[in-house]
Design an enzyme around this catalytic site. Structure first.
Site, PDB file in Angstrom:
ATOM      1  N   ASP A 146      13.817  11.628  47.972  1.00 34.31           N
ATOM      2  CA  ASP A 146      13.076  11.874  46.713  1.00 34.31           C
ATOM      3  C   ASP A 146      13.568  12.743  45.678  1.00 34.31           C
ATOM      4  O   ASP A 146      13.684  12.293  44.387  1.00 34.31           O
ATOM      5  CB  ASP A 146      11.541  12.482  47.088  1.00 34.31           C
ATOM      6  CG  ASP A 146      10.481  11.372  47.495  1.00 34.31           C
ATOM      7  OD1 ASP A 146      10.963  10.330  47.781  1.00 34.31           O
ATOM      8  OD2 ASP A 146       9.683  12.009  48.190  1.00 34.31           O
TER       9      ASP A 146
ATOM     10  N   ARG B 200      35.855   0.747  13.938  1.00 30.65           N
ATOM     11  CA  ARG B 200      36.516  -0.591  13.954  1.00 30.65           C
ATOM     12  C   ARG B 200      36.236  -1.452  12.589  1.00 30.65           C
ATOM     13  O   ARG B 200      35.062  -1.749  12.535  1.00 30.65           O
ATOM     14  CB  ARG B 200      35.883  -1.312  15.329  1.00 30.65           C
ATOM     15  CG  ARG B 200      36.490  -2.894  15.336  1.00 30.65           C
ATOM     16  CD  ARG B 200      37.947  -2.769  15.792  1.00 30.65           C
ATOM     17  NE  ARG B 200      38.388  -4.015  16.312  1.00 30.65           N
ATOM     18  CZ  ARG B 200      39.021  -4.961  15.578  1.00 30.65           C
ATOM     19  NH1 ARG B 200      39.582  -4.616  14.463  1.00 30.65           N
ATOM     20  NH2 ARG B 200      39.548  -6.061  16.159  1.00 30.65           N
TER      21      ARG B 200
ATOM     22  N   GLY C  10      35.786  -4.788  23.141  1.00 30.97           N
ATOM     23  CA  GLY C  10      36.515  -5.644  22.941  1.00 30.97           C
ATOM     24  C   GLY C  10      37.579  -5.629  24.024  1.00 30.97           C
ATOM     25  O   GLY C  10      37.303  -4.956  25.158  1.00 30.97           O
ATOM     26  N   GLY C  11      38.621  -6.056  23.889  1.00 29.16           N
ATOM     27  CA  GLY C  11      39.739  -6.065  24.836  1.00 29.16           C
ATOM     28  C   GLY C  11      40.282  -4.766  25.253  1.00 29.16           C
ATOM     29  O   GLY C  11      40.488  -4.533  26.439  1.00 29.16           O
TER      30      GLY C  11
ATOM     31  N   GLU D  65      21.770   5.758  48.077  1.00 26.79           N
ATOM     32  CA  GLU D  65      20.307   6.496  47.934  1.00 26.79           C
ATOM     33  C   GLU D  65      19.267   5.531  47.916  1.00 26.79           C
ATOM     34  O   GLU D  65      18.385   5.564  47.447  1.00 26.79           O
ATOM     35  CB  GLU D  65      20.307   7.662  46.831  1.00 26.79           C
ATOM     36  CG  GLU D  65      21.246   8.638  46.679  1.00 26.79           C
ATOM     37  CD  GLU D  65      21.376   9.612  47.947  1.00 26.79           C
ATOM     38  OE1 GLU D  65      20.301   9.680  48.657  1.00 26.79           O
ATOM     39  OE2 GLU D  65      22.438  10.243  48.091  1.00 26.79           O
ATOM     40  N   GLY D  66      19.668   4.334  48.333  1.00 32.36           N
ATOM     41  CA  GLY D  66      18.853   3.267  48.619  1.00 32.36           C
ATOM     42  C   GLY D  66      19.056   2.282  47.277  1.00 32.36           C
ATOM     43  O   GLY D  66      19.023   2.546  46.341  1.00 32.36           O
TER      44      GLY D  66
HETATM   45  C1  LIG Z   1      29.946   5.245  47.079  1.00 31.69           C
HETATM   46  C2  LIG Z   1      28.731   5.290  48.084  1.00 31.69           C
HETATM   47  C3  LIG Z   1      28.333   6.419  48.747  1.00 31.69           C
HETATM   48  C4  LIG Z   1      27.476   6.549  49.904  1.00 31.69           C
HETATM   49  N1  LIG Z   1      27.123   7.937  50.226  1.00 31.69           N
HETATM   50  C5  LIG Z   1      26.255   7.863  51.289  1.00 31.69           C
HETATM   51  C6  LIG Z   1      25.954   9.049  52.008  1.00 31.69           C
HETATM   52  O1  LIG Z   1      26.423  10.216  51.223  1.00 31.69           O
HETATM   53  N2  LIG Z   1      25.029   9.283  52.966  1.00 31.69           N
HETATM   54  C7  LIG Z   1      24.502   8.068  53.551  1.00 31.69           C
HETATM   55  O2  LIG Z   1      23.833   8.153  54.548  1.00 31.69           O
HETATM   56  N3  LIG Z   1      24.982   6.902  53.187  1.00 31.69           N
HETATM   57  C8  LIG Z   1      25.743   6.563  51.876  1.00 31.69           C
HETATM   58  N4  LIG Z   1      26.196   5.472  51.264  1.00 31.69           N
HETATM   59  C9  LIG Z   1      25.579   4.250  51.940  1.00 31.69           C
HETATM   60  C10 LIG Z   1      24.713   3.575  51.308  1.00 31.69           C
HETATM   61  O3  LIG Z   1      23.356   4.447  51.508  1.00 31.69           O
HETATM   62  C11 LIG Z   1      24.276   2.264  51.817  1.00 31.69           C
HETATM   63  O4  LIG Z   1      25.430   1.512  51.540  1.00 31.69           O
HETATM   64  C12 LIG Z   1      23.005   1.503  51.158  1.00 31.69           C
HETATM   65  O5  LIG Z   1      21.886   2.113  51.657  1.00 31.69           O
HETATM   66  C13 LIG Z   1      23.139   0.033  51.377  1.00 31.69           C
HETATM   67  O6  LIG Z   1      23.008  -0.380  52.874  1.00 31.69           O
HETATM   68  P1  LIG Z   1      23.906  -1.239  53.115  1.00 31.69           P
HETATM   69  O7  LIG Z   1      25.389  -0.925  52.757  1.00 31.69           O
HETATM   70  O8  LIG Z   1      24.068  -1.077  54.893  1.00 31.69           O
HETATM   71  O9  LIG Z   1      23.650  -2.654  52.738  1.00 31.69           O
HETATM   72  P2  LIG Z   1      22.694  -3.600  53.404  1.00 31.69           P
HETATM   73  O10 LIG Z   1      21.796  -2.742  54.231  1.00 31.69           O
HETATM   74  O11 LIG Z   1      23.572  -4.638  54.574  1.00 31.69           O
HETATM   75  O12 LIG Z   1      22.220  -4.397  52.220  1.00 31.69           O
HETATM   76  C14 LIG Z   1      22.881  -5.571  51.676  1.00 31.69           C
HETATM   77  C15 LIG Z   1      22.005  -6.218  50.583  1.00 31.69           C
HETATM   78  O13 LIG Z   1      20.812  -6.618  51.213  1.00 31.69           O
HETATM   79  C16 LIG Z   1      19.920  -6.008  50.477  1.00 31.69           C
HETATM   80  N5  LIG Z   1      18.562  -5.774  51.278  1.00 31.69           N
HETATM   81  C17 LIG Z   1      18.211  -4.852  52.514  1.00 31.69           C
HETATM   82  N6  LIG Z   1      17.138  -5.025  52.697  1.00 31.69           N
HETATM   83  C18 LIG Z   1      16.595  -5.766  52.113  1.00 31.69           C
HETATM   84  C19 LIG Z   1      15.150  -6.366  51.853  1.00 31.69           C
HETATM   85  N7  LIG Z   1      14.281  -5.895  52.925  1.00 31.69           N
HETATM   86  N8  LIG Z   1      14.927  -7.233  51.114  1.00 31.69           N
HETATM   87  C20 LIG Z   1      15.655  -7.634  50.036  1.00 31.69           C
HETATM   88  N9  LIG Z   1      16.887  -7.345  50.028  1.00 31.69           N
HETATM   89  C21 LIG Z   1      17.409  -6.297  50.952  1.00 31.69           C
HETATM   90  C22 LIG Z   1      20.168  -4.641  50.029  1.00 31.69           C
HETATM   91  O14 LIG Z   1      19.594  -4.283  48.768  1.00 31.69           O
HETATM   92  C23 LIG Z   1      21.705  -5.143  49.354  1.00 31.69           C
HETATM   93  O15 LIG Z   1      21.707  -5.783  48.401  1.00 31.69           O
HETATM   94  C24 LIG Z   1      26.923   5.424  50.550  1.00 31.69           C
HETATM   95  C25 LIG Z   1      27.385   4.201  49.847  1.00 31.69           C
HETATM   96  C26 LIG Z   1      28.599   4.254  48.869  1.00 31.69           C
HETATM   97  C27 LIG Z   1      28.914   2.731  48.260  1.00 31.69           C
END
Ligand SMILES: Cc1cc2nc3c(=O)[nH]c(=O)nc-3n(C[C@H](O)[C@H](O)[C@H](O)COP(=O)(O)OP(=O)(O)OC[C@H]3O[C@@H](n4cnc5c(N)ncnc54)[C@H](O)[C@@H]3O)c2cc1C
Length: 216
Positions: free
Chosen positions: A71, A99, A170-171, A194-195
């Site tokens: 949160d 520009r 632009g470019g 973060e979701g």
């Molecule tokens: C730069 C970066 C930093 C990060 N830092 C952290 C960190 O500090 N700590 C940590 O724990 N994690 C971290 N993460 C992980 C991040 O939280 C996950 O990548 C993210 O929660 C998505 O999970 P996933 O990659 O497993 O994708 P997936 O769960 O495989 O999701 C793939 C797609 O499916 C969609 N999806 C999933 N469930 C549903 C549903 N029920 N209905 C419809 N669509 C759905 C998702 O929205 C997404 O578009 C980081 C990721 C990145 C890229």
């Protein structure tokens, strides 16, 4: 570190720990490179002993702690996205004003002004959602839905604002090393971590349905 400690099945069997980076048995197996620099890695734990004093909360409370933390972090990710968006508007406006275009400047053209207006509206609507989530949290209120709304709108809007600002350049906007080129890459992961945006939609939709069911 969130680890399964197994007191209960499912999410009730996870506990949270502080693990010092130099703990014996903790190893960075692989650094993960992403499109915008971020400290990400695959960690291996082999015989890594963590004292009880470094457990956060009680055993089995890890998932609850993670959700509560989200949160706050969702609101701060939203605030970060807002900052990216504001920088993009500032850059886009400066570019449009400087520009030369058809005997005037890009900023004098109605289509450019419409783009700038749209960017400003997206930024201010995101800002108000961020301020609301932060303010409610300071009042000690539950903000799961409000933080999800702030995160969803601020990150999605910032991506669109940055894209519009880049278009005004632009470019030049896609040249490696330009501020907009960097912002364009930097903002993208914020819609995922973060979701994801879809997860925020599920949280908001679920909260609305639950509130309607209880008449709250
Ligand atoms: C730069 C970066 C930093 C990060 N830092 C952290 C960190 O500090 N700590 C940590 O724990 N994690 C971290 N993460 C992980 C991040 O939280 C996950 O990548 C993210 O929660 C998505 O999970 P996933 O990659 O497993 O994708 P997936 O769960 O495989 O999701 C793939 C797609 O499916 C969609 N999806 C999933 N469930 C549903 C549903 N029920 N209905 C419809 N669509 C759905 C998702 O929205 C997404 O578009 C980081 C990721 C990145 C890229």
């Amino acid at each position: 570190v969130f680890a399964r400690t197994g007191e209960q099945p499912g999410s009730r069997g996870i506990s949270a720990f502080i693990v010092d980076a130099d703990s014996p048995g903790l190893e960075i197996a692989e650094r993960i490179d992403v499109m915008a620099p971020h400290p990400l890695a695959t960690l291996h734990f082999r015989g890594c002993r963590v004292p009880k004093s470094q457990r956060i909360g009680a055993t089995g409370e890890g998932f609850k702690i993670a959700m509560r933390t989200l949160d706050v972090f969702r609101t701060s990710v939203a605030a970060a996205a807002l900052g990216f968006g504001r920088r993009a508007l500032q850059e886009g406006l400066a570019q449009a004003k400087s520009r030369p275009m058809f005997g005037a400047h890009l900023a004098d053209l109605p289509l450019a002004q419409a783009k700038l207006a749209d960017m400003a509206c997206k930024i201010d609507s995101a800002a108000l959602l961020v301020y609301r989530a932060a303010w409610l949290r300071d009042q000690g209120k539950a903000i799961t839905k409000e933080a999800a709304m702030a995160k969803l709108v601020a990150t999605e809007n910032a991506q669109q604002v940055i894209d519009s600002a880049l278009q005004l350049f632009g470019g030049r906007g896609v040249r490696v090393g330009e501020v907009l080129e960097s912002l364009y890459r930097e903002i993208r992961p914020l819609r995922i971590y973060e979701g994801t945006t879809e997860i925020q939609q599920l949280i908001i939709g679920g909260a609305l349905v639950a509130a309607a069911a209880t008449g709250a």
